[in-house]
Design a protein around this motif. Structure first.
Motif, PDB file in Angstrom:
ATOM      1  N   SER A 262     -25.445  81.774  22.753  1.00 29.54           N
ATOM      2  CA  SER A 262     -24.023  81.956  23.032  1.00 29.54           C
ATOM      3  C   SER A 262     -23.544  83.245  22.389  1.00 29.54           C
ATOM      4  CB  SER A 262     -23.216  80.772  22.491  1.00 29.54           C
ATOM      5  OG  SER A 262     -23.125  80.844  21.086  1.00 29.54           O
ATOM      6  N   TYR A 263     -22.478  83.803  22.922  1.00 30.53           N
ATOM      7  CA  TYR A 263     -21.917  85.033  22.376  1.00 30.53           C
ATOM      8  C   TYR A 263     -21.500  84.843  20.926  1.00 30.53           C
ATOM      9  CZ  TYR A 263     -18.732  88.868  21.469  1.00 30.53           C
ATOM     10  OH  TYR A 263     -18.109  89.934  20.893  1.00 30.53           O
ATOM     11  N   THR A 264     -20.889  83.715  20.629  1.00 25.96           N
ATOM     12  CA  THR A 264     -20.424  83.455  19.262  1.00 25.96           C
ATOM     13  C   THR A 264     -21.594  83.440  18.291  1.00 25.96           C
ATOM     14  OG1 THR A 264     -18.586  82.157  20.153  1.00 25.96           O
ATOM     15  CG2 THR A 264     -19.103  81.849  17.836  1.00 25.96           C
ATOM     16  N   THR A 265     -22.679  82.797  18.667  1.00 28.26           N
ATOM     17  CA  THR A 265     -23.861  82.745  17.815  1.00 28.26           C
ATOM     18  C   THR A 265     -24.447  84.138  17.649  1.00 28.26           C
ATOM     19  OG1 THR A 265     -24.330  80.493  18.542  1.00 28.26           O
ATOM     20  CG2 THR A 265     -26.144  81.714  17.524  1.00 28.26           C
ATOM     21  N   TRP A 266     -24.538  84.880  18.742  1.00 27.45           N
ATOM     22  CA  TRP A 266     -25.067  86.238  18.688  1.00 27.45           C
ATOM     23  C   TRP A 266     -24.192  87.118  17.793  1.00 27.45           C
ATOM     24  CZ3 TRP A 266     -22.584  90.683  20.305  1.00 27.45           C
ATOM     25  CH2 TRP A 266     -23.351  91.851  20.219  1.00 27.45           C
ATOM     26  N   LEU A 267     -22.866  87.016  17.971  1.00 26.36           N
ATOM     27  CA  LEU A 267     -21.944  87.829  17.177  1.00 26.36           C
ATOM     28  C   LEU A 267     -22.097  87.516  15.690  1.00 26.36           C
ATOM     29  CD1 LEU A 267     -19.662  89.927  17.154  1.00 26.36           C
ATOM     30  CD2 LEU A 267     -18.057  88.010  17.353  1.00 26.36           C
ATOM     31  N   ALA A 268     -22.139  86.237  15.352  1.00 30.61           N
ATOM     32  CA  ALA A 268     -22.277  85.840  13.950  1.00 30.61           C
ATOM     33  C   ALA A 268     -23.577  86.388  13.355  1.00 30.61           C
ATOM     34  CB  ALA A 268     -22.223  84.320  13.813  1.00 30.61           C
ATOM     35  N   GLN A 269     -24.651  86.337  14.112  1.00 34.76           N
ATOM     36  CA  GLN A 269     -25.931  86.864  13.620  1.00 34.76           C
ATOM     37  C   GLN A 269     -25.866  88.376  13.443  1.00 34.76           C
ATOM     38  OE1 GLN A 269     -28.665  85.438  12.428  1.00 34.76           O
ATOM     39  NE2 GLN A 269     -27.644  83.481  12.674  1.00 34.76           N
ATOM     40  N   SER A 270     -25.291  89.065  14.418  1.00 40.11           N
ATOM     41  CA  SER A 270     -25.266  90.525  14.338  1.00 40.11           C
ATOM     42  C   SER A 270     -24.352  91.015  13.224  1.00 40.11           C
ATOM     43  CB  SER A 270     -24.861  91.145  15.678  1.00 40.11           C
ATOM     44  OG  SER A 270     -23.522  90.851  15.994  1.00 40.11           O
TER      45      SER A 270
ATOM     46  N   LYS B 219     -23.989  89.864  10.339  1.00 36.96           N
ATOM     47  CA  LYS B 219     -24.621  89.744   9.023  1.00 36.96           C
ATOM     48  C   LYS B 219     -25.246  91.079   8.607  1.00 36.96           C
ATOM     49  CE  LYS B 219     -25.503  84.824   9.318  1.00 36.96           C
ATOM     50  NZ  LYS B 219     -26.510  83.769   9.411  1.00 36.96           N
ATOM     51  N   ASP B 220     -25.519  91.923   9.584  1.00 40.56           N
ATOM     52  CA  ASP B 220     -26.068  93.257   9.325  1.00 40.56           C
ATOM     53  C   ASP B 220     -24.911  94.172   8.908  1.00 40.56           C
ATOM     54  OD1 ASP B 220     -26.684  96.028   9.764  1.00 40.56           O
ATOM     55  OD2 ASP B 220     -28.304  95.461  11.101  1.00 40.56           O
ATOM     56  N   PRO B 221     -24.997  94.784   7.729  1.00 41.06           N
ATOM     57  CA  PRO B 221     -23.891  95.629   7.250  1.00 41.06           C
ATOM     58  C   PRO B 221     -23.527  96.774   8.203  1.00 41.06           C
ATOM     59  CG  PRO B 221     -25.463  95.240   5.487  1.00 41.06           C
ATOM     60  CD  PRO B 221     -26.063  94.693   6.742  1.00 41.06           C
ATOM     61  N   GLN B 222     -24.518  97.357   8.858  1.00 40.98           N
ATOM     62  CA  GLN B 222     -24.235  98.442   9.805  1.00 40.98           C
ATOM     63  C   GLN B 222     -23.435  97.929  11.002  1.00 40.98           C
ATOM     64  OE1 GLN B 222     -24.872 101.687   9.327  1.00 40.98           O
ATOM     65  NE2 GLN B 222     -25.761 101.220   7.343  1.00 40.98           N
ATOM     66  N   GLU B 223     -23.831  96.780  11.519  1.00 43.61           N
ATOM     67  CA  GLU B 223     -23.122  96.183  12.655  1.00 43.61           C
ATOM     68  C   GLU B 223     -21.705  95.771  12.260  1.00 43.61           C
ATOM     69  OE1 GLU B 223     -24.051  95.678  15.910  1.00 43.61           O
ATOM     70  OE2 GLU B 223     -25.934  96.741  15.565  1.00 43.61           O
TER      71      GLU B 223
ATOM     72  N   ALA C 167     -16.348  87.651   7.939  1.00 45.73           N
ATOM     73  CA  ALA C 167     -16.349  86.661   6.853  1.00 45.73           C
ATOM     74  C   ALA C 167     -17.006  85.360   7.310  1.00 45.73           C
ATOM     75  CB  ALA C 167     -14.934  86.410   6.361  1.00 45.73           C
ATOM     76  N   LYS C 168     -16.700  84.926   8.531  1.00 43.71           N
ATOM     77  CA  LYS C 168     -17.319  83.696   9.054  1.00 43.71           C
ATOM     78  C   LYS C 168     -18.827  83.864   9.201  1.00 43.71           C
ATOM     79  CE  LYS C 168     -13.496  81.510  11.488  1.00 43.71           C
ATOM     80  NZ  LYS C 168     -12.989  81.063  12.805  1.00 43.71           N
ATOM     81  N   ALA C 169     -19.264  85.042   9.612  1.00 47.54           N
ATOM     82  CA  ALA C 169     -20.702  85.288   9.770  1.00 47.54           C
ATOM     83  C   ALA C 169     -21.429  85.141   8.438  1.00 47.54           C
ATOM     84  CB  ALA C 169     -20.937  86.682  10.345  1.00 47.54           C
ATOM     85  N   HIS C 170     -20.748  85.461   7.354  1.00 48.34           N
ATOM     86  CA  HIS C 170     -21.345  85.365   6.015  1.00 48.34           C
ATOM     87  C   HIS C 170     -21.042  84.021   5.348  1.00 48.34           C
ATOM     88  CE1 HIS C 170     -22.794  89.532   5.456  1.00 48.34           C
ATOM     89  NE2 HIS C 170     -21.918  89.762   6.419  1.00 48.34           N
ATOM     90  N   GLY C 171     -20.269  83.184   6.025  1.00 47.38           N
ATOM     91  CA  GLY C 171     -19.877  81.893   5.473  1.00 47.38           C
ATOM     92  C   GLY C 171     -18.599  82.050   4.663  1.00 47.38           C
ATOM     93  N   MET C 172     -17.517  81.506   5.172  1.00 48.47           N
ATOM     94  CA  MET C 172     -16.214  81.690   4.516  1.00 48.47           C
ATOM     95  C   MET C 172     -16.226  81.199   3.072  1.00 48.47           C
ATOM     96  SD  MET C 172     -13.999  83.202   6.495  1.00 48.47           S
ATOM     97  CE  MET C 172     -12.292  82.690   6.492  1.00 48.47           C
ATOM     98  N   ALA C 173     -16.856  80.072   2.820  1.00 48.48           N
ATOM     99  CA  ALA C 173     -16.884  79.540   1.450  1.00 48.48           C
ATOM    100  C   ALA C 173     -17.633  80.491   0.523  1.00 48.48           C
ATOM    101  CB  ALA C 173     -17.523  78.158   1.428  1.00 48.48           C
ATOM    102  N   GLU C 174     -18.737  81.038   0.993  1.00 42.60           N
ATOM    103  CA  GLU C 174     -19.518  81.972   0.186  1.00 42.60           C
ATOM    104  C   GLU C 174     -18.750  83.273  -0.042  1.00 42.60           C
ATOM    105  OE1 GLU C 174     -22.629  83.526  -2.104  1.00 42.60           O
ATOM    106  OE2 GLU C 174     -22.022  81.496  -1.612  1.00 42.60           O
ATOM    107  N   VAL C 175     -18.081  83.772   0.994  1.00 45.69           N
ATOM    108  CA  VAL C 175     -17.278  84.990   0.849  1.00 45.69           C
ATOM    109  C   VAL C 175     -16.148  84.746  -0.144  1.00 45.69           C
ATOM    110  CG1 VAL C 175     -15.705  86.580   2.051  1.00 45.69           C
ATOM    111  CG2 VAL C 175     -17.875  85.910   3.117  1.00 45.69           C
ATOM    112  N   ALA C 176     -15.487  83.609  -0.031  1.00 44.35           N
ATOM    113  CA  ALA C 176     -14.402  83.281  -0.966  1.00 44.35           C
ATOM    114  C   ALA C 176     -14.930  83.239  -2.398  1.00 44.35           C
ATOM    115  CB  ALA C 176     -13.763  81.948  -0.589  1.00 44.35           C
ATOM    116  N   ARG C 177     -16.106  82.641  -2.581  1.00 42.82           N
ATOM    117  CA  ARG C 177     -16.695  82.555  -3.921  1.00 42.82           C
ATOM    118  C   ARG C 177     -17.019  83.949  -4.462  1.00 42.82           C
ATOM    119  NH1 ARG C 177     -21.167  83.035  -6.427  1.00 42.82           N
ATOM    120  NH2 ARG C 177     -22.459  83.399  -4.600  1.00 42.82           N
ATOM    121  N   ARG C 178     -17.700  84.766  -3.641  1.00 41.31           N
ATOM    122  CA  ARG C 178     -18.082  86.108  -4.083  1.00 41.31           C
ATOM    123  C   ARG C 178     -16.860  86.996  -4.322  1.00 41.31           C
ATOM    124  NH1 ARG C 178     -22.198  88.008   0.298  1.00 41.31           N
ATOM    125  NH2 ARG C 178     -23.161  86.006   0.636  1.00 41.31           N
ATOM    126  N   ALA C 179     -15.814  86.787  -3.520  1.00 35.38           N
ATOM    127  CA  ALA C 179     -14.599  87.599  -3.640  1.00 35.38           C
ATOM    128  C   ALA C 179     -13.680  87.091  -4.736  1.00 35.38           C
ATOM    129  CB  ALA C 179     -13.859  87.618  -2.306  1.00 35.38           C
TER     130      ALA C 179
END
Length: 101
Positions: free
Chosen positions: A8-16, A18-22, A47-59
């Motif tokens: 799915s586009y959503t799955t593809w977008l989330a995966q892509s 995760k790459d900092p360049q993308e 943020a969702k691609a990296h996991g919102m809970a994890e981003v919130a924790r790191r931030a």
């Protein structure tokens, strides 16, 4: 990035994203639209691609605060933007709008 036909586009977008360049290119494209809502949406997708809970924790931002800041009606501070970008491996930078003649 090549995507399988069954993904799915959503799955593809989330995966892509995760790459900092993308992710950087995606956010830059949103900035070029000069639409704050588009920028918030792009930041939310990253943020969702990296996991919102994890981003919130790191931030070091509460999850509810992060969701609220990146919502369609959000108005994050520059400090929050900096923390979120840093949490996903990006940084804020400024470049000249046009080349000087």
């Amino acid at each position: 990035m090549n995507t399988p036909h069954d993904a799915s586009y959503t799955t593809w977008l989330a995966q892509s994203l995760k790459d900092p360049q993308e992710a950087a290119a995606y956010i830059e494209a949103a900035i070029e639209l000069e639409d704050p809502a588009a920028l918030l949406l792009a930041l939310r997708h990253v943020a969702k691609a990296h996991g919102m809970a994890e981003v919130a924790r790191r931030a070091d931002v509460g999850e509810k605060s992060l969701f609220r800041a990146l919502s369609g009606n959000g108005n994050p501070t520059i400090a929050t933007l900096h923390k979120v970008l840093h949490a996903v491996g990006l940084r804020l930078s400024v470049t000249p709008e046009r080349a000087q003649a």
